[in-house]
Design a protein around this motif. Structure first.
Motif, PDB file in Angstrom:
ATOM      1  N   LYS A  29       0.617  -1.429   0.328  1.00 44.27           N
ATOM      2  CA  LYS A  29      -0.158  -0.193   0.040  1.00 44.27           C
ATOM      3  C   LYS A  29       0.895   1.433   0.200  1.00 44.27           C
ATOM      4  O   LYS A  29       2.193   1.526   0.575  1.00 44.27           O
ATOM      5  CB  LYS A  29      -1.046   0.581   1.233  1.00 44.27           C
ATOM      6  N   SER A  30       0.601   2.654  -0.543  1.00 46.91           N
ATOM      7  CA  SER A  30       1.524   3.844  -0.681  1.00 46.91           C
ATOM      8  C   SER A  30       0.542   4.321   0.187  1.00 46.91           C
ATOM      9  O   SER A  30      -0.883   4.381   0.110  1.00 46.91           O
ATOM     10  CB  SER A  30       1.242   3.713  -1.971  1.00 46.91           C
ATOM     11  N   ILE A  32      -1.019   8.166  -0.219  1.00 48.88           N
ATOM     12  CA  ILE A  32      -1.140   9.447  -0.607  1.00 48.88           C
ATOM     13  C   ILE A  32      -1.273  10.333   0.214  1.00 48.88           C
ATOM     14  O   ILE A  32      -1.604  11.525  -0.473  1.00 48.88           O
ATOM     15  CB  ILE A  32      -2.787   9.155  -1.488  1.00 48.88           C
ATOM     16  N   TYR A  54      -4.154   6.062   2.250  1.00 49.02           N
ATOM     17  CA  TYR A  54      -3.707   5.082   1.153  1.00 49.02           C
ATOM     18  C   TYR A  54      -4.413   4.850  -0.218  1.00 49.02           C
ATOM     19  O   TYR A  54      -5.374   5.384  -0.215  1.00 49.02           O
ATOM     20  CB  TYR A  54      -3.659   3.246   2.300  1.00 49.02           C
ATOM     21  N   ASP A  55      -3.044   4.388  -0.966  1.00 48.83           N
ATOM     22  CA  ASP A  55      -4.227   4.432  -2.471  1.00 48.83           C
ATOM     23  C   ASP A  55      -5.013   3.570  -2.608  1.00 48.83           C
ATOM     24  O   ASP A  55      -5.745   4.026  -3.687  1.00 48.83           O
ATOM     25  CB  ASP A  55      -3.120   3.551  -3.302  1.00 48.83           C
TER      26      ASP A  55
END
Length: 74
Positions: A29-30, A32, A54-55
């Motif tokens: 997970k990135s 954001i 998260y993205d």
């Protein structure tokens, strides 16, 4: 005047685990968006919280007690 020393440790979330049948997959997970919140009060009684989005648009809150709360959306 008395100085108070304190340390904040933050553990980063790397991803989420998904289970497909008998297999486990690790999905990254990135982050954001990240917001920090601080309640107006006198030092050293600082109450803070961090909100990460998260993205996949899920969200996580980390509070000043070290508790983490996860949500399906912000």
């Amino acid at each position: 005047m008395k100085l108070v020393k304190f340390k904040i440790t933050v553990i980063e979330v790397e991803g989420a685990i998904k289970i497909n049948g008998n297999k486990m997959q690790f999905q990254q997970k990135s982050i954001i968006k990240e917001n920090w919140w601080l309640m107006s009060c006198s030092f050293p009684n600082l109450n803070w919280a961090r909100l990460r989005t998260y993205d996949d648009f899920s969200a996580e809150i980390l509070d000043c007690d070290g508790s983490k709360y996860t949500f399906s959306n912000e």
